[in-house]
Design an enzyme around this catalytic site. Structure first.
Site, mmCIF file in Angstrom:
data_model
loop_
_atom_site.group_PDB
_atom_site.id
_atom_site.type_symbol
_atom_site.label_atom_id
_atom_site.label_comp_id
_atom_site.label_asym_id
_atom_site.label_seq_id
_atom_site.Cartn_x
_atom_site.Cartn_y
_atom_site.Cartn_z
ATOM 1 N N HIS A 48 0.889 -1.164 0.000
ATOM 2 C CA HIS A 48 0.000 0.000 0.000
ATOM 3 C C HIS A 48 0.928 1.216 0.000
ATOM 4 O O HIS A 48 2.027 1.157 0.579
ATOM 5 C CB HIS A 48 -0.821 0.112 1.280
ATOM 6 C CG HIS A 48 -1.716 -1.049 1.596
ATOM 7 N ND1 HIS A 48 -1.294 -2.131 2.309
ATOM 8 C CD2 HIS A 48 -3.035 -1.253 1.335
ATOM 9 C CE1 HIS A 48 -2.307 -2.970 2.461
ATOM 10 N NE2 HIS A 48 -3.370 -2.469 1.880
ATOM 11 N N ASP A 51 2.532 1.988 3.271
ATOM 12 C CA ASP A 51 3.512 1.026 3.792
ATOM 13 C C ASP A 51 4.916 1.473 3.412
ATOM 14 O O ASP A 51 5.874 1.233 4.142
ATOM 15 C CB ASP A 51 3.312 -0.374 3.189
ATOM 16 C CG ASP A 51 1.927 -0.920 3.425
ATOM 17 O OD1 ASP A 51 1.323 -0.566 4.454
ATOM 18 O OD2 ASP A 51 1.451 -1.692 2.577
ATOM 19 N N GLU A 110 -10.643 -7.325 -4.325
ATOM 20 C CA GLU A 110 -10.418 -8.370 -3.319
ATOM 21 C C GLU A 110 -11.645 -8.467 -2.420
ATOM 22 O O GLU A 110 -11.868 -7.612 -1.567
ATOM 23 C CB GLU A 110 -9.170 -7.991 -2.506
ATOM 24 C CG GLU A 110 -8.787 -9.030 -1.482
ATOM 25 C CD GLU A 110 -7.508 -8.648 -0.742
ATOM 26 O OE1 GLU A 110 -6.565 -8.133 -1.377
ATOM 27 O OE2 GLU A 110 -7.468 -8.841 0.481
ATOM 28 N N GLU A 167 -8.768 -14.096 -1.184
ATOM 29 C CA GLU A 167 -7.993 -14.297 0.051
ATOM 30 C C GLU A 167 -8.651 -15.397 0.889
ATOM 31 O O GLU A 167 -9.861 -15.376 1.123
ATOM 32 C CB GLU A 167 -7.919 -12.981 0.834
ATOM 33 C CG GLU A 167 -7.180 -13.135 2.156
ATOM 34 C CD GLU A 167 -6.689 -11.799 2.715
ATOM 35 O OE1 GLU A 167 -6.372 -10.892 1.924
ATOM 36 O OE2 GLU A 167 -6.623 -11.683 3.950
ATOM 37 N N HIS A 185 -10.658 -14.330 3.948
ATOM 38 C CA HIS A 185 -11.871 -13.590 3.582
ATOM 39 C C HIS A 185 -12.960 -14.567 3.131
ATOM 40 O O HIS A 185 -14.138 -14.356 3.409
ATOM 41 C CB HIS A 185 -11.582 -12.593 2.460
ATOM 42 C CG HIS A 185 -10.629 -11.499 2.856
ATOM 43 N ND1 HIS A 185 -10.219 -10.525 1.977
ATOM 44 C CD2 HIS A 185 -9.999 -11.230 4.022
ATOM 45 C CE1 HIS A 185 -9.390 -9.700 2.587
ATOM 46 N NE2 HIS A 185 -9.236 -10.114 3.833
ATOM 47 N N ASP A 232 -4.461 -13.938 -2.202
ATOM 48 C CA ASP A 232 -3.821 -13.513 -0.959
ATOM 49 C C ASP A 232 -3.821 -14.732 -0.045
ATOM 50 O O ASP A 232 -4.881 -15.198 0.409
ATOM 51 C CB ASP A 232 -4.577 -12.344 -0.308
ATOM 52 C CG ASP A 232 -4.010 -10.996 -0.727
ATOM 53 O OD1 ASP A 232 -3.229 -10.953 -1.703
ATOM 54 O OD2 ASP A 232 -4.344 -9.981 -0.076
ATOM 55 N N ASP A 234 -10.559 -12.925 11.322
ATOM 56 C CA ASP A 234 -9.595 -12.697 10.247
ATOM 57 C C ASP A 234 -8.203 -12.639 10.888
ATOM 58 O O ASP A 234 -7.665 -11.570 11.137
ATOM 59 C CB ASP A 234 -9.923 -11.374 9.543
ATOM 60 C CG ASP A 234 -9.143 -11.213 8.255
ATOM 61 O OD1 ASP A 234 -8.566 -12.203 7.779
ATOM 62 O OD2 ASP A 234 -9.115 -10.096 7.715
ATOM 63 N N ASP A 287 -5.367 -13.937 9.733
ATOM 64 C CA ASP A 287 -4.252 -13.794 8.783
ATOM 65 C C ASP A 287 -3.020 -14.610 9.175
ATOM 66 O O ASP A 287 -1.891 -14.101 9.167
ATOM 67 C CB ASP A 287 -3.849 -12.315 8.651
ATOM 68 C CG ASP A 287 -4.831 -11.520 7.807
ATOM 69 O OD1 ASP A 287 -5.727 -12.127 7.193
ATOM 70 O OD2 ASP A 287 -4.696 -10.281 7.767
ATOM 71 N N ASP A 346 -0.470 -12.419 2.408
ATOM 72 C CA ASP A 346 -1.143 -11.428 3.246
ATOM 73 C C ASP A 346 -1.360 -12.094 4.616
ATOM 74 O O ASP A 346 -2.483 -12.398 5.014
ATOM 75 C CB ASP A 346 -2.469 -11.020 2.600
ATOM 76 C CG ASP A 346 -3.052 -9.781 3.247
ATOM 77 O OD1 ASP A 346 -2.486 -9.322 4.251
ATOM 78 O OD2 ASP A 346 -4.082 -9.284 2.756
HETATM 79 C C1 XUL Z 1 -7.322 -6.725 4.518
HETATM 80 C C2 XUL Z 1 -6.554 -7.118 3.328
HETATM 81 C C3 XUL Z 1 -5.721 -6.063 2.688
HETATM 82 C C4 XUL Z 1 -5.638 -6.140 1.206
HETATM 83 C C5 XUL Z 1 -4.898 -5.010 0.562
HETATM 84 O O1 XUL Z 1 -8.068 -7.734 5.090
HETATM 85 O O2 XUL Z 1 -6.595 -8.258 2.921
HETATM 86 O O3 XUL Z 1 -4.460 -6.100 3.257
HETATM 87 O O4 XUL Z 1 -5.043 -7.326 0.797
HETATM 88 O O5 XUL Z 1 -5.453 -3.781 0.836
HETATM 89 CO CO CO Z 2 -5.564 -9.231 1.410
#
Ligand code: XUL
Ligand code: CO
Length: 442
Positions: free
Chosen positions: A107, A110, A238, A274, A277, A302, A313, A315, A345
């Site tokens: 991003h 970042d 996404e 993702e 998600h 992702d 979530d 991750d 991610d």
């Molecule tokens: C948030 C997510 C983000 C996107 C990019 O849940 O997945 O990091 O991948 O904005």
């Molecule tokens: Co993501």
């Protein structure tokens, strides 16, 4: 070993991660990811395009709603934001090259803190992307995708392009313009839109129809600007069903595809699926991949996993062979990712505080994908898997079933067929056999 680029070594004592085969005892080696090995006509490296996510790996210090960060990354120590950004980038490129990977994702914020004004943010982004370009040229590392963070700053508390205040929508546009310029400058292969706070906390104060129209108008503008300025890559949406908003507009793959079709964006946009998600939306990862693939829109992934006990979530880095093998079956059968790659991610647990933990996490995730690809390919080439599924639809391969598929039947014809064929025999779904087959090949 001195780093290949940059003037300070952050990950001391760790040299380039190599493929050593499945029997190695070295925890800092790949057991399955052999980047030049050809699977289904492509090398693993080409197939996956693994990418390091700048936000988690370089800036995720482990804060959560109950406490501040736990990790002291040496590249975040400098006070001067420009120096902190170049330190961070040195660490990023050292990490990516030591993992022997070729891609990263970011991003805008970042890369460098945005500062106090749009003018300052634009200047900073220009500075750090000049630096990134040099690092890319020296190392050969490429940008898989760029994006703009349109959700962290308080101005976005009511959303970005769906914000009820036009001034915020315009600011979001300015930020995307800069992030697109950065992506184009760095030869980014794709650009991602994750919905951030595009959604609502309460329908009572929300004109959903108007907000969705604004989202589409905004995406058209972004696409037109990027194309005009030479961007030939793919835009990805996404999907995510909730968090941070109670309801995210890009809820899941089906919802996003319906939106892209309605607003005439389907030719330029694909999906970035993702894992966590998908599970938040009460789908499986492979379900979301399959929905995207059905429409030829499976663009990128992702990679991570949720905690299947509590559904958050979280991750986490992927570890589950059975899950990823099912995903690789979808991927292999649909011809792979269209333009994208596998972006981690994923973040370390808050109490994984050693720098080398970043290596263990990525190595584990990469190896689980590599191993699952080998297993899935083996299943497709050396088992009854494809045939078993095909046989379930046998009745559509000839005769009336075939005519039905070809659109030659009317409802009255179904009635006539049913009259003649009332003795319906059960056909087993063979689910357990198929599940055993996956385990056998693992
Ligand atoms: C948030 C997510 C983000 C996107 C990019 O849940 O997945 O990091 O991948 O904005
Ligand atoms: Co993501």
């Amino acid at each position: 070993m001195r780093p290949i680029i940059g003037d300070r070594e952050y990950f001391e004592g760790i040299s380039k991660i190599k493929y050593e085969g499945k029997d190695t005892d070295n925890p800092l080696a790949y057991r399955f990811y052999d980047k030049n090995r050809v699977v289904a006509g492509k090398t693993m490296q080409e197939y996956f395009k693994f990418a390091v996510a700048y936000w988690h790996t370089l800036t995720g210090v482990g804060s959560d709603p109950f406490g501040i960060g736990t990790k002291t990354f040496p590249w975040l120590k400098e006070e001067y934001p420009y120096k902190r950004a170049t330190d961070k980038m040195d660490a990023a490129f050292e990490f990516i090259t030591k993992l022997d990977l070729s891609y990263y994702c970011f991003h805008d914020v970042d890369l460098i803190d945005e500062g106090g004004s749009l003018e300052e943010f634009s200047k900073r982004l220009n500075f750090i992307t000049d630096y990134a370009k040099k690092k890319q040229d020296i190392s050969g590392v490429k940008l898989l995708w760029g994006t703009a963070n349109l959700f962290s700053h308080p101005r976005y508390m009511n959303g970005a392009s769906t914000n009820p205040d036009f001034d915020v929508v315009a600011f979001a546009g300015a930020q995307v313009k800069n992030a697109l310029d950065a992506t184009i400058k760095l030869g980014g292969e794709n650009y991602v839109f994750w919905g951030g706070r595009e959604g609502y906390m309460s329908l009572l104060n929300t004109n959903m129809k108007r907000e969705l129209d604004h989202l589409a108008t905004f995406l058209h503008m972004c696409k037109d600007y990027a194309r005009k300025n030479g961007f030939e890559g793919t835009f990805f949406i996404e999907p995510k069903p909730m968090e941070p908003t109670k309801h995210q507009y890009d809820f899941d793959a089906s919802t996003v595809i319906g939106f892209l079709q309605k607003y005439d964006l389907i030719d330029d946009f694909k999906l970035n699926i993702e894992v966590n998600h998908a599970t938040l939306a009460l789908h499986t990862f492979e379900h979301e991949l399959q929905v995207a693939a059905n429409h030829g829109l499976l663009g990128s992934i992702d990679a991570n996993r949720g905690d299947y006990q509590n559904g958050w979530d979280t991750d986490q880095f992927p570890v589950d062979l059975f899950e990823i093998t099912q995903a690789m079956l979808v991927l292999l059968q649909s011809g792979g990712l269209k333009g994208g790659g596998i972006n981690f991610d994923a973040k370390l647990r808050r109490n994984s505080t050693d720098l080398e933990d970043l290596f263990y996490a990525h190595i584990g995730g990469i190896d689980v994908f590599a191993r699952s690809l080998l297993v899935a390919n083996d299943i497709l080439e050396n088992s009854e898997f494809v045939n078993l599924r095909k046989m379930r639809y046998y009745s559509f391969d000839t005769g009336s079933g075939k005519e039905f598929e070809e659109g030659k039947f009317k409802l009255e014809d179904l009635f006539q067929h049913a009259l003649q064929n009332q003795n319906i025999q059960p056909i087993s779904g063979k689910q357990e056999l198929l599940e055993n087959l996956i385990n056998k090949f693992i």
